[in-house]
Write an enzyme that holds these catalytic residues in place. Structure first.
Site, PDB file in Angstrom:
ATOM      1  CB  SER A   1      -0.886   0.014   1.250  1.00  0.00           C
ATOM      2  OG  SER A   1      -1.549   1.250   1.361  1.00  0.00           O
TER       3      SER A   1
ATOM      4  CE1 TYR B   1      -3.138  -2.497   5.301  1.00  0.00           C
ATOM      5  CE2 TYR B   1      -2.990  -0.154   4.777  1.00  0.00           C
ATOM      6  CZ  TYR B   1      -3.178  -1.466   4.376  1.00  0.00           C
ATOM      7  OH  TYR B   1      -3.409  -1.748   3.047  1.00  0.00           O
TER       8      TYR B   1
ATOM      9  CE  LYS C   1      -0.667  -4.025   3.233  1.00  0.00           C
ATOM     10  NZ  LYS C   1      -0.723  -5.404   2.690  1.00  0.00           N
TER      11      LYS C   1
HETATM   12  N1  LIG Z   1      -8.830  -2.208  -0.490  1.00  0.00           N
HETATM   13  C1  LIG Z   1      -7.949  -1.213  -0.605  1.00  0.00           C
HETATM   14  O1  LIG Z   1      -8.289  -0.043  -0.823  1.00  0.00           O
HETATM   15  C2  LIG Z   1      -6.471  -1.499  -0.466  1.00  0.00           C
HETATM   16  C3  LIG Z   1      -5.576  -0.424  -0.587  1.00  0.00           C
HETATM   17  C4  LIG Z   1      -4.219  -0.676  -0.484  1.00  0.00           C
HETATM   18  C5  LIG Z   1      -3.774  -1.959  -0.270  1.00  0.00           C
HETATM   19  N2  LIG Z   1      -4.658  -2.983  -0.139  1.00  0.00           N
HETATM   20  C6  LIG Z   1      -4.142  -4.329   0.088  1.00  0.00           C
HETATM   21  O2  LIG Z   1      -4.711  -5.224  -0.843  1.00  0.00           O
HETATM   22  C7  LIG Z   1      -4.837  -6.527  -0.255  1.00  0.00           C
HETATM   23  C8  LIG Z   1      -6.284  -7.003  -0.377  1.00  0.00           C
HETATM   24  O3  LIG Z   1      -7.119  -6.027   0.185  1.00  0.00           O
HETATM   25  P1  LIG Z   1      -8.692  -6.258   0.311  1.00  0.00           P
HETATM   26  O4  LIG Z   1      -9.304  -4.909   0.460  1.00  0.00           O
HETATM   27  O5  LIG Z   1      -9.166  -7.157  -0.755  1.00  0.00           O
HETATM   28  O6  LIG Z   1      -8.756  -7.012   1.720  1.00  0.00           O
HETATM   29  P2  LIG Z   1      -9.938  -7.890   2.377  1.00  0.00           P
HETATM   30  O7  LIG Z   1     -11.205  -7.754   1.609  1.00  0.00           O
HETATM   31  O8  LIG Z   1      -9.929  -7.542   3.826  1.00  0.00           O
HETATM   32  O9  LIG Z   1      -9.400  -9.384   2.202  1.00  0.00           O
HETATM   33  C9  LIG Z   1      -8.276  -9.781   2.915  1.00  0.00           C
HETATM   34  C10 LIG Z   1      -8.003 -11.220   2.564  1.00  0.00           C
HETATM   35  O10 LIG Z   1      -6.908 -11.682   3.388  1.00  0.00           O
HETATM   36  C11 LIG Z   1      -7.280 -12.928   3.939  1.00  0.00           C
HETATM   37  N3  LIG Z   1      -6.579 -13.215   5.175  1.00  0.00           N
HETATM   38  C12 LIG Z   1      -6.649 -12.568   6.358  1.00  0.00           C
HETATM   39  N4  LIG Z   1      -5.878 -13.170   7.254  1.00  0.00           N
HETATM   40  C13 LIG Z   1      -5.310 -14.247   6.620  1.00  0.00           C
HETATM   41  C14 LIG Z   1      -4.445 -15.279   7.027  1.00  0.00           C
HETATM   42  N5  LIG Z   1      -3.960 -15.328   8.272  1.00  0.00           N
HETATM   43  N6  LIG Z   1      -4.066 -16.208   6.099  1.00  0.00           N
HETATM   44  C15 LIG Z   1      -4.547 -16.167   4.849  1.00  0.00           C
HETATM   45  N7  LIG Z   1      -5.385 -15.212   4.414  1.00  0.00           N
HETATM   46  C16 LIG Z   1      -5.768 -14.274   5.306  1.00  0.00           C
HETATM   47  C17 LIG Z   1      -8.772 -12.837   4.127  1.00  0.00           C
HETATM   48  O11 LIG Z   1      -9.289 -14.157   4.234  1.00  0.00           O
HETATM   49  P3  LIG Z   1     -10.442 -14.601   5.263  1.00  0.00           P
HETATM   50  O12 LIG Z   1     -11.699 -14.587   4.458  1.00  0.00           O
HETATM   51  O13 LIG Z   1     -10.021 -15.970   5.687  1.00  0.00           O
HETATM   52  O14 LIG Z   1     -10.443 -13.616   6.388  1.00  0.00           O
HETATM   53  C18 LIG Z   1      -9.176 -12.147   2.842  1.00  0.00           C
HETATM   54  O15 LIG Z   1      -9.296 -13.068   1.795  1.00  0.00           O
HETATM   55  C19 LIG Z   1      -4.363  -6.384   1.190  1.00  0.00           C
HETATM   56  O16 LIG Z   1      -3.008  -6.761   1.301  1.00  0.00           O
HETATM   57  C20 LIG Z   1      -4.509  -4.890   1.452  1.00  0.00           C
HETATM   58  O17 LIG Z   1      -3.638  -4.413   2.459  1.00  0.00           O
HETATM   59  C21 LIG Z   1      -6.001  -2.781  -0.224  1.00  0.00           C
END
Ligand SMILES: NC(=O)c1ccc[n+]([C@@H]2O[C@H](COP(=O)([O-])OP(=O)(O)OC[C@H]3O[C@@H](n4cnc5c(N)ncnc54)[C@H](OP(=O)(O)O)[C@@H]3O)[C@@H](O)[C@H]2O)c1
Length: 267
Positions: A147, A166, A170
């Site tokens: 991020s 967070y 990152k």
């Molecule tokens: N959304 C944004 O705006 C944004 C911006 C910058 C960066 N990011 C990054 O993009 C990535 C995805 O974001 P997202 O918004 O799609 O997140 P999300 O909807 O919260 O999904 C997170 C995923 O990580 C899994 N997870 C959590 N703990 C885990 C573990 N111990 N082992 C394996 N899997 C695990 C969750 O699975 P469960 O279903 O099992 O909980 C879920 O599939 C992340 O790294 C986030 O930091 C997102």
């Protein structure tokens, strides 16, 4: 027949990676999830024979080693691209700024444990578990989904002072990626941290505090990027991320890249 493994594939950006990659029947897609019965990913896999659901928790070394063995059994040995996407945070402390961190070791561990476990320890264990497969792959690419919140220049430009744990996790991920890139360059393995942009992955109706928090974030982000209107959808983010991964070469290995494929356009 390119192969991809994605951690945290149950929902959000991870599941969208699986969906877009699965659309090409020549891809082999390994969806690593904590719960293989998660309804949305099971439904997706049921329509795509090239999607293989594999149980794996990135915060548990034994579990992620078993996931790598299961992946090896599916592909016959190699893996072309590893996408470490998993993330977890302590939502209750996301709005805390550094001066609000309490003199309370248990409270501070609660804030830092989840993002450190997924981004830092999970990033190491997942990468090391899948590395033998990547070494046998053709494309030799490892991607950690990071991020801009962990980028010092972006923090200076936007003035975002909260989400401390967070952002620190990152930032640590970005350093780990640079270390991997330095170590693995002689083997031709490319390692990159990739920011997916600001993406709407909330499932269902957003409660009022989330709506408010996102309005605050939008104003902060607009300090860095005045033309920003709001979040993008997972479909757009992942399409651009896959283009950036496609272009990844030794010249960009070790960097934090945006979904736009550079080190400046975070939105
Ligand atoms: N959304 C944004 O705006 C944004 C911006 C910058 C960066 N990011 C990054 O993009 C990535 C995805 O974001 P997202 O918004 O799609 O997140 P999300 O909807 O919260 O999904 C997170 C995923 O990580 C899994 N997870 C959590 N703990 C885990 C573990 N111990 N082992 C394996 N899997 C695990 C969750 O699975 P469960 O279903 O099992 O909980 C879920 O599939 C992340 O790294 C986030 O930091 C997102």
């Amino acid at each position: 027949m390119p192969s991809y493994a994605i951690t945290g594939a149950s929902k959000g950006i991870g599941r969208e990676f699986v969906r877009q990659l699965a659309a090409n029947p020549t891809n082999t897609v390994l969806a690593i999830v904590r719960d293989p019965d998660s309804p949305d990913i099971s439904e997706l896999a049921s329509h795509h024979p090239n999607v293989h659901i594999i149980q794996g928790d990135v915060t548990d070394p034994k579990s992620i080693l078993e996931a790598a063995s299961a992946a090896e059994a599916v592909t016959g040995g190699p893996l072309d691209v590893l996408i470490h996407n998993s993330n977890a945070v302590d939502m209750a402390s996301m709005s805390s700024t550094p001066t609000q961190i309490p003199f309370d070791s248990r409270a501070v561990r609660t804030m830092f444990d989840l993002p450190f476990s997924t981004a830092i320890y999970g990033g190491l264990w997942t990468t090391n578990a899948f590395l033998p497969l990547i070494e046998r792959g053709v494309r030799k690419k490892i991607v950690h989904i990071s991020s801009a919140m962990g980028d010092c220049a972006f923090i200076r430009k936007s003035g975002v002072s909260d989400a401390v744990a967070y952002a620190v996790a990152k930032a640590g991920m970005n350093v780990q990626v640079a270390k991997y890139a330095a170590e693995l360059a002689p083997k031709g393995i490319k390692v990159v941290a990739l920011s997916p942009g600001w993406v709407d992955t909330w499932e269902g109706e957003k409660p009022e505090p989330v709506v408010h928090a996102q309005q605050v974030m939008l104003k902060q982000f607009q300090t860095a990027e005045p033309t920003l209107k709001g979040q993008i959808q997972p479909e757009e983010s992942v399409k651009k991320c896959l283009q950036a991964i496609g272009h990844l070469d030794m010249g960009s290995s070790g960097l934090l890249l945006s979904h736009n494929g550079d080190t400046e356009r975070w939105f």
